[in-house]
Design a protein around this motif. Structure first.
Motif, short mmCIF file in Angstrom:
data_model
loop_
_atom_site.label_atom_id
_atom_site.label_comp_id
_atom_site.label_asym_id
_atom_site.label_seq_id
_atom_site.Cartn_x
_atom_site.Cartn_y
_atom_site.Cartn_z
N LEU A 128 0.80 -1.26 -0.05
CA LEU A 128 0.17 -0.06 0.08
C LEU A 128 0.82 1.26 -0.03
CD1 LEU A 128 -3.04 0.96 -0.13
CD2 LEU A 128 -2.98 0.81 2.46
N ALA A 129 2.23 1.23 0.73
CA ALA A 129 2.95 2.34 0.60
C ALA A 129 3.44 2.90 -0.50
CB ALA A 129 3.90 2.17 1.49
N TYR A 130 3.17 2.13 -1.74
CA TYR A 130 3.91 2.35 -2.97
C TYR A 130 2.97 2.67 -4.36
CZ TYR A 130 8.26 0.36 -0.50
OH TYR A 130 9.27 0.28 0.05
N ILE A 131 1.60 2.42 -3.93
CA ILE A 131 0.82 2.53 -4.95
C ILE A 131 -0.13 4.07 -5.01
CG2 ILE A 131 0.36 0.21 -5.20
CD1 ILE A 131 -2.21 0.36 -3.79
N TYR A 132 -0.38 4.55 -6.03
CA TYR A 132 -1.26 5.69 -6.33
C TYR A 132 -2.26 5.46 -7.41
CZ TYR A 132 2.32 6.55 -9.86
OH TYR A 132 2.94 6.55 -10.87
N SER A 133 -3.10 6.27 -7.45
CA SER A 133 -4.02 6.06 -8.63
C SER A 133 -4.27 7.58 -9.18
CB SER A 133 -5.39 5.70 -8.10
OG SER A 133 -6.04 6.55 -7.07
N VAL A 134 -4.69 7.39 -10.43
CA VAL A 134 -4.85 8.58 -11.30
C VAL A 134 -6.24 8.50 -11.96
CG1 VAL A 134 -4.02 9.98 -12.99
CG2 VAL A 134 -2.35 8.97 -11.62
N CYS A 135 -6.97 9.63 -12.03
CA CYS A 135 -8.23 9.68 -12.61
C CYS A 135 -8.05 9.93 -14.23
CB CYS A 135 -9.26 10.28 -11.78
SG CYS A 135 -10.73 10.62 -12.66
N ILE A 136 -8.54 9.07 -15.04
CA ILE A 136 -8.61 9.57 -16.38
C ILE A 136 -9.96 9.89 -16.76
CG2 ILE A 136 -8.29 8.55 -18.61
CD1 ILE A 136 -5.59 8.64 -16.84
N ASP A 137 -10.13 11.23 -17.11
CA ASP A 137 -11.28 11.61 -17.49
C ASP A 137 -11.35 11.99 -19.13
OD1 ASP A 137 -10.12 13.98 -17.97
OD2 ASP A 137 -10.73 14.87 -15.98
N LYS A 138 -12.51 12.50 -19.41
CA LYS A 138 -12.59 12.72 -20.99
C LYS A 138 -11.66 13.85 -21.67
CE LYS A 138 -17.36 11.21 -21.17
NZ LYS A 138 -18.84 11.69 -21.36
N ASP A 139 -11.21 14.66 -20.62
CA ASP A 139 -10.28 15.67 -21.17
C ASP A 139 -8.68 15.16 -21.01
OD1 ASP A 139 -12.13 17.42 -21.52
OD2 ASP A 139 -12.16 17.96 -19.45
N LEU A 140 -7.76 15.85 -21.55
CA LEU A 140 -6.49 15.39 -21.39
C LEU A 140 -5.87 15.67 -20.12
CD1 LEU A 140 -4.84 17.21 -24.48
CD2 LEU A 140 -5.31 14.75 -24.37
N THR A 141 -5.09 14.64 -19.59
CA THR A 141 -4.62 14.56 -18.27
C THR A 141 -3.15 14.98 -18.49
OG1 THR A 141 -4.18 13.09 -16.40
CG2 THR A 141 -4.27 12.05 -18.38
N ASP A 142 -2.29 15.50 -17.21
CA ASP A 142 -0.85 15.66 -17.36
C ASP A 142 -0.19 14.51 -17.08
OD1 ASP A 142 -1.43 18.29 -17.76
OD2 ASP A 142 -1.58 18.97 -15.65
N TYR A 268 -6.81 8.15 -26.10
CA TYR A 268 -6.85 9.81 -26.17
C TYR A 268 -6.08 10.37 -25.11
CZ TYR A 268 -8.95 14.41 -26.43
OH TYR A 268 -9.07 15.79 -26.54
N SER A 269 -6.48 10.00 -23.75
CA SER A 269 -5.95 10.70 -22.53
C SER A 269 -4.45 10.53 -22.46
CB SER A 269 -6.54 10.10 -21.36
OG SER A 269 -8.13 10.56 -21.60
N LEU A 270 -3.88 9.53 -22.73
CA LEU A 270 -2.53 9.24 -22.70
C LEU A 270 -1.84 9.53 -23.78
CD1 LEU A 270 -2.74 6.02 -20.50
CD2 LEU A 270 -2.59 8.31 -19.50
N LYS A 271 -2.44 9.84 -24.78
CA LYS A 271 -1.63 10.31 -26.08
C LYS A 271 -1.01 9.10 -26.64
CE LYS A 271 -0.81 14.86 -24.29
NZ LYS A 271 -1.45 14.78 -22.92
N LEU A 272 -1.69 8.08 -26.93
CA LEU A 272 -1.00 6.72 -27.69
C LEU A 272 -1.56 6.57 -28.78
CD1 LEU A 272 -1.51 4.52 -24.40
CD2 LEU A 272 0.49 5.79 -24.82
N GLY A 273 -1.91 7.52 -29.65
CA GLY A 273 -2.32 7.52 -30.98
C GLY A 273 -1.55 6.51 -32.05
N ARG A 274 -0.02 6.65 -31.82
CA ARG A 274 0.89 6.34 -32.73
C ARG A 274 1.12 4.79 -32.47
NH1 ARG A 274 5.86 10.19 -33.68
NH2 ARG A 274 6.21 8.54 -35.28
#
Length: 655
Positions: A128-142, A268-274
């Motif tokens: 648990l000390a090493y994990i994190y979560s990131v929300c992916i929404d319909k807009d671009l994420t950093d 789309y969010s992770l810019k993996l189009g190629r």
């Protein structure tokens, strides 16, 4: 010559990787070694996606090289076929064999109730000390998905039915990937990602988990370096290395079953189009299987202790022995200690005034480099030609180059477009005004770590004419920043050096066998390489075959030559060796009317080795050492080659 006479380079690379995969399917291979072959296969495939797929994708987009047109699709199809084979080997062979040993690898199935308490404890106490979560929404994420890191895509619905996507990191770089758990004497092996998946309800207590899928992104690994760069090469490379893992995505590896709307949203969010979208199994980064938690000698190959090849009395030195006769070390069968001693004696021998060496891939804790720094501190003139562009070893080489420079070693870097791949070292002694050379020439890197599992040959010699040629080569490398011009030419009579005479000499050696075949004189060619690609040399081998010359090739990896073709290559055979050690030595044997000429060295027959690297191949003159190499090569043309070689060298008297 028609293009069809050359086998596709990338499919040949993938073909070698399939040979690795086949080792994992052999019942005769111990179970832990079979799992390690699966790890090697996975690691090789990752490298292919990082190094070759960007090239094939670019060609597919621009079609500038007609020879490569369509190779991207062919490679993808072959990879997909091999991936199915990979999964089948685990499901139908590895898992049942482990189960017979009461070892239950939880692979593609739920965690059994017997160990759920342990899994929960592991999650809260360690993971648990090493994990994190990131929300992916319909807009671009950093958020930037890192290269070759593992993530879980979690599809959630909140209390009002709204859907969202979360990405959770799988911290396999901080924690172990596989955990061994015991329950009532039964052993279970569980993936880290399955431990996290089992406990997701703790992370999202107010949501309904609609799906969980493992993903991985592989990015382009090539460094973008050109002749127009400004500044110190180490600084430029360090900047490039900082951005290597941020290249464009070449592969988006997904667990099957992700709903398309979620998949497109993620792309789309992770810019993996190629990126090439690849459906794999549930588990990725299976190179981590190299640390599979299975102990016991019965699960691995029988140990082969390193053999002593050179015996030195306590009142003698290695240098004195080399001055009396040439010595040959065949690693990893024979101990690497004498190679380390070569550098240690050079650093402390009162007569040694200068030391030169090339360094391509250096061990993380290199005793060779430590000896070079000691030599410089002892007042000796030490020059190291460090290749900073050795792929995936750049950072380690930069680290050592800085330390050596601080210790007084003169550091020379190769030019941007000319790698120094030669594996050579030279000690210059001066006794009563007389110069005397002692040298080392090898087929593999001066690296005590890889010497434990790469098969290579290392010659220790005091052959003065040959070593004077080596001194001349070091003189060129010390001052040059580009390929040799006419004024840089060196009259090599013994050494074969790429950029000077290597390709021309090999063509001449093949032509002599052709002439001998036409005259009815004893002829034949036996060559061992890692890779065979360069078309001019392949065409010359085809010409020799058509003249009746019997040609035996041992090619570990890429082989663009097609053997056994009537009217073209019916006199050529190709042997492939995949075993407990990685075959790495390069050996060239020409029959020469019954007076064999034998060369060894660093050069494969690839475009890069012939046209854009400094390579050194060297003759083997000592009759006893020639017999040993001939015996080794003949064994390599047979089954169970490595075991037979070990037994042969064990029975051979040490020097």
């Amino acid at each position: 010559m028609a293009e069809t006479v050359f086998f596709n380079r990338d499919l040949s690379w993938l073909g070698f990787n399939e040979r690795v995969l086949l080792e994992a399917s052999k019942d005769t291979v111990p179970i832990l070694e079979r799992i390690k072959f699966l790890s090697i296969y996975s690691s090789n495939l990752d490298e292919f996606y990082r190094v070759r797929m960007p090239v094939l994708m670019a060609v597919d987009e621009h079609v500038q090289d007609i020879d490569s047109t369509g190779n991207y699709a062919l490679a993808k199809a072959e990879i997909n076929r091999q991936q199915e084979q990979f999964g089948a080997i685990i499901a139908s062979q590895i898992l049942p064999q482990l189960a017979k040993q009461d070892i239950h690898w939880i692979y593609n199935k739920p965690i059994p109730s017997q160990i759920t308490d342990q899994v929960v404890n592991l999650f809260f106490n360690e993971v648990l000390a090493y994990i994190y979560s990131v929300c992916i929404d319909k807009d671009l994420t950093d958020f930037f998905a890192e290269n070759n890191k593992l993530y879980q895509l979690v599809i959630l619905k909140d209390t009002v039915g709204a859907e969202r996507l979360e990405l959770i990191n799988i911290p396999s770089e901080s924690l172990q990937r596989l955990y061994a758990l015991d329950h009532d004497g039964h052993k279970y092996v569980v993936f880290l990602e399955d431990i996290i998946k089992y406990n997701l309800s703790y992370l999202f207590p107010n949501d309904t988990i609609m799906g969980v899928f493992n993903i991985k992104i592989t990015r382009d690994a090539e460094l973008k370096i050109d002749n127009g760069l400004e500044g110190d090469i180490t600084t430029v490379l360090e900047r490039q290395l900082e951005t290597r893992d941020f290249g464009f995505a070449t592969r988006f590896l997904i667990e099957p079953g992700i709903p398309l709307r979620n998949l497109y949203r993620l792309i789309y969010s992770l810019k993996l189009g190629r990126a090439s979208i690849v459906e794999g199994g549930r588990y990725h980064n299976l190179k981590d299987l190299n640390s599979f938690p299975l102990n016991g000698e019965e699960f691995s190959y029988p140990k082969w202790p390193s053999l002593s090849s050179i015996l030195i009395s306590e009142k003698d030195t290695l240098f004195n022995l080399i001055l009396k006769q040439d010595l040959l070390v065949n690693v990893p069968y024979q101990s690497y200690d004498s190679i380390l001693r070569f550098f240690n004696e050079a650093a402390n021998d009162v007569y040694v005034e200068e030391i030169y060496t090339t360094l391509y891939r250096v061990a993380n804790n290199s005793r060779i480099v430590s000896a070079l720094m000691t030599a410089a501190r002892n007042g000796k003139k030490v020059t190291a030609l460090v290749e900073l562009k050795a792929r995936f070893d750049e950072a380690n080489n930069i680290k050592w180059a800085k330390q050596m420079k601080a210790a007084g070693v003169k550091i020379v870097y190769s030019s941007i477009d000319l790698k120094v791949h030669a594996k050579v070292a030279l000690a210059k002694r001066v006794i009563s005004g007389h110069e005397e050379f002692i040298g080392l020439m090898a087929t593999g890197n001066l690296n005590e770590s890889t010497a434990r599992f790469y098969t290579d040959q290392i010659l220790l010699t005091s052959h003065q004419p040959m070593l004077k040629e080596l001194e001349a080569l070091f003189g060129f490398l010390r001052k040059s920043k580009k390929a040799p011009s006419l004024e840089d030419q060196i009259d090599f009579k013994h050494l074969l050096v790429a950029q000077f005479n290597l390709q021309h000499r090999f063509i001449g050696l093949i032509q002599r066998e052709i002439d001998n075949a036409k005259e009815g004189i004893a002829n034949g060619i036996t060559i061992k390489l890692n890779n065979l690609e360069e078309k001019i040399l392949i065409a010359k081998l085809y010409e020799a075959s058509q003249a009746g010359v019997k040609i035996q090739l041992i090619v570990r990896g890429i082989c663009c030559l097609i053997p056994g073709q009537v009217g073209l290559s019916e006199n050529i055979t190709v042997t492939r060796i995949v075993d407990r050690y990685l075959e790495h030595g390069r050996i060239f044997i020409f029959e020469n009317g019954g007076y064999k000429e034998i060369f060894m060295g660093s050069a494969d027959w690839m475009n890069r080795n012939i046209y854009s690297r400094i390579e050194v191949c060297f003759p083997l003159y000592d009759p006893k050492l020639r017999e040993i190499i001939m015996k080794i090569v003949n064994l390599q043309l047979q089954e169970n080659a490595q075991e037979s070689i070990y037994k042969f060298l064990k029975d051979t008297n040490t020097i």
